[in-house]
Write an enzyme that holds these catalytic residues in place. Structure first.
Site, PDB file in Angstrom:
ATOM      1  N   ARG A  85       2.678  -4.799   3.753  1.00 25.71           N
ATOM      2  CA  ARG A  85       2.949  -4.893   5.183  1.00 25.71           C
ATOM      3  C   ARG A  85       3.003  -6.336   5.651  1.00 25.71           C
ATOM      4  O   ARG A  85       3.883  -6.742   6.386  1.00 25.71           O
ATOM      5  CB  ARG A  85       1.868  -4.149   5.978  1.00 25.71           C
ATOM      6  CG  ARG A  85       1.951  -2.662   5.881  1.00 25.71           C
ATOM      7  CD  ARG A  85       0.671  -1.992   6.308  1.00 25.71           C
ATOM      8  NE  ARG A  85      -0.395  -2.233   5.347  1.00 25.71           N
ATOM      9  CZ  ARG A  85      -1.581  -1.636   5.373  1.00 25.71           C
ATOM     10  NH1 ARG A  85      -1.859  -0.796   6.332  1.00 25.71           N
ATOM     11  NH2 ARG A  85      -2.481  -1.885   4.451  1.00 25.71           N
TER      12      ARG A  85
ATOM     13  N   LYS B 272     -18.066   3.643   2.076  1.00 23.01           N
ATOM     14  CA  LYS B 272     -17.432   3.960   3.359  1.00 23.01           C
ATOM     15  C   LYS B 272     -17.732   5.391   3.788  1.00 23.01           C
ATOM     16  O   LYS B 272     -17.732   6.300   2.976  1.00 23.01           O
ATOM     17  CB  LYS B 272     -15.907   3.814   3.233  1.00 23.01           C
ATOM     18  CG  LYS B 272     -15.418   2.377   3.216  1.00 23.01           C
ATOM     19  CD  LYS B 272     -13.905   2.367   3.354  1.00 23.01           C
ATOM     20  CE  LYS B 272     -13.286   1.096   2.799  1.00 23.01           C
ATOM     21  NZ  LYS B 272     -11.876   1.259   2.478  1.00 23.01           N
TER      22      LYS B 272
ATOM     23  N   SER C 206      -4.474   2.887   8.385  1.00 23.96           N
ATOM     24  CA  SER C 206      -5.447   3.964   8.584  1.00 23.96           C
ATOM     25  C   SER C 206      -6.643   3.460   9.385  1.00 23.96           C
ATOM     26  O   SER C 206      -7.211   4.184  10.200  1.00 23.96           O
ATOM     27  CB  SER C 206      -5.915   4.510   7.236  1.00 23.96           C
ATOM     28  OG  SER C 206      -4.847   5.092   6.543  1.00 23.96           O
TER      29      SER C 206
ATOM     30  N   HIS D  25       2.275   5.571   5.040  1.00 29.97           N
ATOM     31  CA  HIS D  25       2.108   6.110   3.685  1.00 29.97           C
ATOM     32  C   HIS D  25       3.254   7.066   3.338  1.00 29.97           C
ATOM     33  O   HIS D  25       3.769   7.051   2.221  1.00 29.97           O
ATOM     34  CB  HIS D  25       0.796   6.899   3.574  1.00 29.97           C
ATOM     35  CG  HIS D  25      -0.447   6.092   3.744  1.00 29.97           C
ATOM     36  ND1 HIS D  25      -1.459   6.448   4.594  1.00 29.97           N
ATOM     37  CD2 HIS D  25      -0.850   4.928   3.155  1.00 29.97           C
ATOM     38  CE1 HIS D  25      -2.441   5.558   4.531  1.00 29.97           C
ATOM     39  NE2 HIS D  25      -2.101   4.621   3.671  1.00 29.97           N
TER      40      HIS D  25
HETATM   41  P1  ADP Z   1      -4.734   1.393   4.790  1.00 30.15           P
HETATM   42  O1  ADP Z   1      -4.505   0.042   4.170  1.00 30.15           O
HETATM   43  O2  ADP Z   1      -3.760   1.774   5.864  1.00 30.15           O
HETATM   44  O3  ADP Z   1      -6.161   1.690   5.140  1.00 30.15           O
HETATM   45  P2  ADP Z   1      -4.668   2.583   2.164  1.00 30.15           P
HETATM   46  O4  ADP Z   1      -5.814   1.823   1.636  1.00 30.15           O
HETATM   47  O5  ADP Z   1      -4.718   4.054   1.988  1.00 30.15           O
HETATM   48  O6  ADP Z   1      -4.386   2.449   3.695  1.00 30.15           O
HETATM   49  O7  ADP Z   1      -3.318   1.993   1.573  1.00 30.15           O
HETATM   50  C1  ADP Z   1      -2.744   2.438   0.395  1.00 30.15           C
HETATM   51  C2  ADP Z   1      -1.478   1.690   0.136  1.00 30.15           C
HETATM   52  O8  ADP Z   1      -0.531   2.001   1.149  1.00 30.15           O
HETATM   53  C3  ADP Z   1      -1.579   0.177   0.134  1.00 30.15           C
HETATM   54  O9  ADP Z   1      -0.688  -0.334  -0.847  1.00 30.15           O
HETATM   55  C4  ADP Z   1      -1.107  -0.206   1.508  1.00 30.15           C
HETATM   56  O10 ADP Z   1      -0.561  -1.506   1.523  1.00 30.15           O
HETATM   57  C5  ADP Z   1      -0.031   0.822   1.735  1.00 30.15           C
HETATM   58  N1  ADP Z   1       0.213   1.063   3.145  1.00 30.15           N
HETATM   59  C6  ADP Z   1      -0.671   1.478   4.074  1.00 30.15           C
HETATM   60  N2  ADP Z   1      -0.085   1.588   5.274  1.00 30.15           N
HETATM   61  C7  ADP Z   1       1.216   1.233   5.105  1.00 30.15           C
HETATM   62  C8  ADP Z   1       2.336   1.102   5.984  1.00 30.15           C
HETATM   63  N3  ADP Z   1       2.222   1.340   7.279  1.00 30.15           N
HETATM   64  N4  ADP Z   1       3.526   0.704   5.450  1.00 30.15           N
HETATM   65  C9  ADP Z   1       3.611   0.437   4.138  1.00 30.15           C
HETATM   66  N5  ADP Z   1       2.597   0.512   3.252  1.00 30.15           N
HETATM   67  C10 ADP Z   1       1.408   0.899   3.734  1.00 30.15           C
END
Ligand code: ADP
Length: 158
Positions: free
Chosen positions: A95, A41, A133, A17
């Site tokens: 990703r 959740k 996450s 992030h």
């Molecule tokens: P996660 O998918 O890790 O549970 P979130 O729902 O908070 O996290 O994701 C929010 C945004 O951040 C989404 O667009 C997700 O694709 C992106 N994101 C999460 N982790 C990464 C990462 N390691 N690299 C690039 N983008 C990421």
């Protein structure tokens, strides 16, 4: 004026992030990090903790870069939140192909509902693109070391 909304659950904020936020700060005039509230959740960190961690980690960086940053929480439709916040860009990280498949449909739907809002994708950086996450929560719950994948502020709150 480019105002970006970067939505997610950030439970917790990871180095992945952070990479997306830093890169977004370089291309927008203002960035809003939006933490989506999910009633279903049970989070690892409370909403307040997640907001505070993002602010403490990213606030100084945004200041250095001269870009305004705010962290907010939201419920409901993303396009409504973007409109309320005055955002004209939605920022998402990509990703995997699975991310793309999901995002492509969501983006088309969002565009159908709000044509004035553009979704921008940033490809994950190679060194952090495998971090999620969900995996962080699972590794931590099983006693693993998550320190290579999250910022210091998360470790301090665990
Ligand atoms: P996660 O998918 O890790 O549970 P979130 O729902 O908070 O996290 O994701 C929010 C945004 O951040 C989404 O667009 C997700 O694709 C992106 N994101 C999460 N982790 C990464 C990462 N390691 N690299 C690039 N983008 C990421």
């Amino acid at each position: 004026m480019r105002v970006g909304l970067y939505p997610g659950s950030f439970d917790p904020i990871t180095n992945g992030h952070i990479d997306i936020i830093k890169r977004s700060l370089a291309v927008v005039n203002k960035l809003i990090v939006g933490i989506g509230i999910s009633a279903t959740k049970t989070p690892m960190f409370s909403l307040e903790q997640r907001m505070a961690m993002i602010e403490s980690e990213m606030g100084p960086i945004a200041k250095t870069m001269g870009t305004e940053l705010s962290v907010t929480s939201f419920e409901g439709l993303l396009v409504d939140v973007a409109r309320q916040q005055g955002a004209n860009l939605i920022i998402r990280g990509l990703r995997t192909a699975a991310d793309f498949d999901y995002e492509a449909q969501m983006t088309s739907m969002n565009r159908a509902m709000a044509p004035e809002i553009e979704t921008v994708f940033l490809a994950a950086s190679a060194n952090v693109g495998f971090i999620s996450s969900t995996l962080i929560r699972q590794i931590h719950a099983m006693g693993g070391d998550v320190s290579p994948f999250v910022p210091r502020v998360v470790l301090d709150n665990i």
